[in-house]
Write an enzyme that holds these catalytic residues in place. Structure first.
Site, PDB file in Angstrom:
ATOM      1  N   CYS A 137       1.048  -1.073   0.040  1.00  0.00           N
ATOM      2  CA  CYS A 137       0.002   0.000   0.009  1.00  0.00           C
ATOM      3  C   CYS A 137       0.629   1.206   0.109  1.00  0.00           C
ATOM      4  CB  CYS A 137      -1.019  -0.133   1.025  1.00  0.00           C
ATOM      5  SG  CYS A 137       0.042  -0.208   2.712  1.00  0.00           S
ATOM      6  N   GLY A 187      -4.154 -14.063 -11.126  1.00  0.00           N
ATOM      7  CA  GLY A 187      -4.755 -15.377 -11.963  1.00  0.00           C
ATOM      8  C   GLY A 187      -3.542 -15.828 -12.588  1.00  0.00           C
TER       9      GLY A 187
END
Lengths: 313, 285
Positions: free
Chosen positions: A127, A214
């Site tokens: 972050c 993915g």
């Protein structure tokens, strides 16, 4: 009988399979048996309560998704009072995940949530650091080290540093985290990407930029696990495009001690349970009696075989 | 509607599956035929968990790859038919992208992988006597099983079906067969604009007051239904849709801005806190 247990520092997992942070929630327990997993990793929380980014939050590609969720968080009290009790009953180590805007807040939050029932805390250093013009902590070795040091100073709970792949030299960041006292490294968070809708001439995500995950990202993150494994001696948890037992074994061979399944949980809720069975069958097929023997057992193509492969082939 | 489709049953719910109320099941495709120029009806044999589905709930469908497409995520599809007597669930869909293109390739005997039932469906307040359904396009698919639910609860149903042209009016026969009074409005007939629909709804309400309203599929109809429900002080619900990641409450991708009781706008997950929301809280479809 194959011994599937692995050791991540002081934490023993009954098998090397766990979900990636943010890819399971309460609804998952209605579909699969969380008690069969190696660990349960919770969604990242922040010290404050956050709503997350503006939708749309997901775009789809072949074998990949681009998500920008923005860490919606109900804060640490909700974690302690509501989330932990949901997962306490499965007899599986529960790993919390934290993020914050400052080094101090990482430390404070780690101390605050170091409750019984939290087996380890993942530091989500991907972050933005508000004091470094929004650059992610994990993009800088010193900022990464500061976060880990701040957390280690405030708690005895094991700290796993979840690295960002959006760096030039992942090994350098890994070494900094290890030197700062990280008990394990999670390699890695999502690759930054974006998507544009040509027809309406707008970004496809409300936040413009998101994280690509993915199966399509597996070669990139697998390479990083391999590089990090050369650089550190603490355990590595591989995370990137793992969808089945074979993917998991590839990560173990490249140097991971355990693995996290992420995006696939959204599509095939049974993937982790199926993978545990597949890994066990793989070990039996290869005469491997302890799954931990697979860690780093990939043999060089142009050199002599690794001791393990020599032993089993 | 094809003549071979069995009529939906009003049999009582089977007991919910014990440990895992939501199933990741392989359903056997019974039929998958066009019902008009744009929409297809997919019927599949489903297990006991799937058959506990209620109006407004949905399933996450695995869409088969084709030579052109390989859909990565599952696709959320609201349940159109819950036929407990024949052990079937049905989905009404329009082929719009690679997911639905994949679905359209399924033939009888194929396996349809469906996770569900998911989400929160419609809730009729106790004692509801006259239900208003207002829907356009594929929104009708979502509202159709609500007729079954309302009739079983002893309420009458008036359904306003809006479409571009009469050929596109979905579910007319299905709704009528279940005992709903069906009123069609279409763009071609020139009676589907908001002023005329509003006048129609006011007239119907004056004749026989509605005490519950449900809508799906059109933002303008949502705004109208919302305003009238508030004016008439009746309960209302709206079924919403969103592009989803997981459909199981985990990824937080499908959030929708809604108005909290405090008046502030917050995000709720369409898959978990929805897809059926109170009509007061939704802002736009």
């Amino acid at each position: 009988m194959v011994d599937l247990s692995v050791q991540i520092g002081s934490v023993t997992l009954r098998n090397p399979v766990m979900p990636a942070s943010g890819t399971i929630a309460e609804g998952f327990a209605e579909i699969v048996d969380l008690g069969r997993l190696g660990a349960i990793v919770l969604k990242t929380i922040t010290p404050d309560i956050r709503q997350g980014t503006q939708p749309p939050r997901v775009a789809e590609f072949t074998d990949a998704t681009l998500f920008s969720i923005g860490i919606p968080s109900k804060g640490p009290d909700y974690l302690l009072e509501s989330t932990l009790p949901v997962y306490a009953g499965f007899g599986v180590p529960v790993v919390a995940s934290v993020s914050a805007d400052s080094v101090e807040d990482f430390g404070t939050l780690a101390a605050y949530i170091s409750a019984p029932g939290v087996a380890a805390i993942e530091a989500n250093v991907s972050c933005p650091n508000l004091r470094a013009h929004g650059q992610a902590f994990g993009m800088d070795p010193e900022a990464t080290a500061e976060v880990i040091r701040a957390m280690k100073a405030r708690t005895d709970t094991p700290i796993w540093a979840k690295l960002t792949p959006n760096v030039g030299d992942i090994a350098q960041i890994a070494r900094a985290a290890e030197a700062a006292g990280a008990d394990a490294l999670v390699v890695s968070n999502a690759l930054l990407g974006m998507a544009v809708d040509a027809e309406n001439m707008r970004p496809r995500l409300g936040n413009v930029i998101g994280g690509l995950t993915g199966n399509a990202v597996k070669p990139v993150i697998l390479r990083m696990v391999h590089q990090v494994a050369q650089a550190v001696s603490i355990p590595i948890i591989g995370c990137g495009g793992i969808a089945n037992g074979e993917d998991a074994v590839e990560y173990l061979l490249a140097g991971a001690t355990a693995v996290q399944f992420g995006t696939v949980n959204f599509i095939e809720p049974a993937a982790m349970e199926d993978a545990i069975a597949w890994i066990e069958a793989y070990c039996r097929r290869h005469g491997v009696t302890e799954v931990r023997a697979l860690t780093g057992a990939m043999s060089p193509r142009h050199d002599q075989k690794s001791p393990l492969q020599s032993a089993v082939l | 509607m094809t003549a071979t489709c069995p009529a939906p049953s009003t049999a009582p719910d089977p007991a919910p599956a014990a440990a895992f109320p939501i199933a990741d099941t392989a359903c056997r495709v019974v039929s998958n035929e066009p019902v008009n120029a744009e929409y297809r009806l997919l019927l599949a044999e489903a297990g006991p968990a799937a058959l506990t589905a209620e109006a407004g709930q949905f399933f996450q469908l695995k869409c088969p790859p084709t030579t052109l497409d390989r859909p990565f995520l599952r696709r959320p599809m609201s349940v159109y038919r819950i036929d407990r007597q024949n052990g079937q669930i049905g989905f009404l869909y329009k082929v719009t992208g690679k997911g639905t293109r994949g679905l359209s390739t399924l033939v009888p005997g194929d396996t349809l992988e469906a996770i569900g039932p998911l989400g929160l469906g419609f809730t009729l307040p106790a004692g509801t006597r006259h239900v208003l359904l207002v829907a356009r396009g594929v929104g009708l698919a979502t509202l159709t099983p609500l007729v079954q639910m309302a009739r079983a609860a002893g309420a009458e149903v008036t359904a306003i079906l809006s479409a571009r042209n009469p050929a596109m009016v979905m579910s007319r026969d299905e709704l009528a067969a279940q005992g709903a009074r069906v009123i069609e409005v279409t763009d071609t007939a020139g009676d589907s604009d908001m002023a005329q629909v509003e006048a129609l709804l006011r007239r119907l309400h004056a004749e026989q007051p509605f005490d519950f309203a449900a809508t799906c599929g059109s933002n303008r109809l949502l705004q109208l239904t919302k305003a009238l429900s508030a004016e008439w002080q009746i309960a209302g619900q709206a079924a919403m849709e969103a592009f989803m990641g997981c459909g199981m409450g985990m990824c937080y991708a499908c959030v929708l801005p809604v108005t909290a009781p405090s008046g502030e706008t917050i995000f709720k997950r369409v898959c978990r806190e929805g897809p059926v929301f109170s009509i007061e809280e939704v802002q736009s479809w």
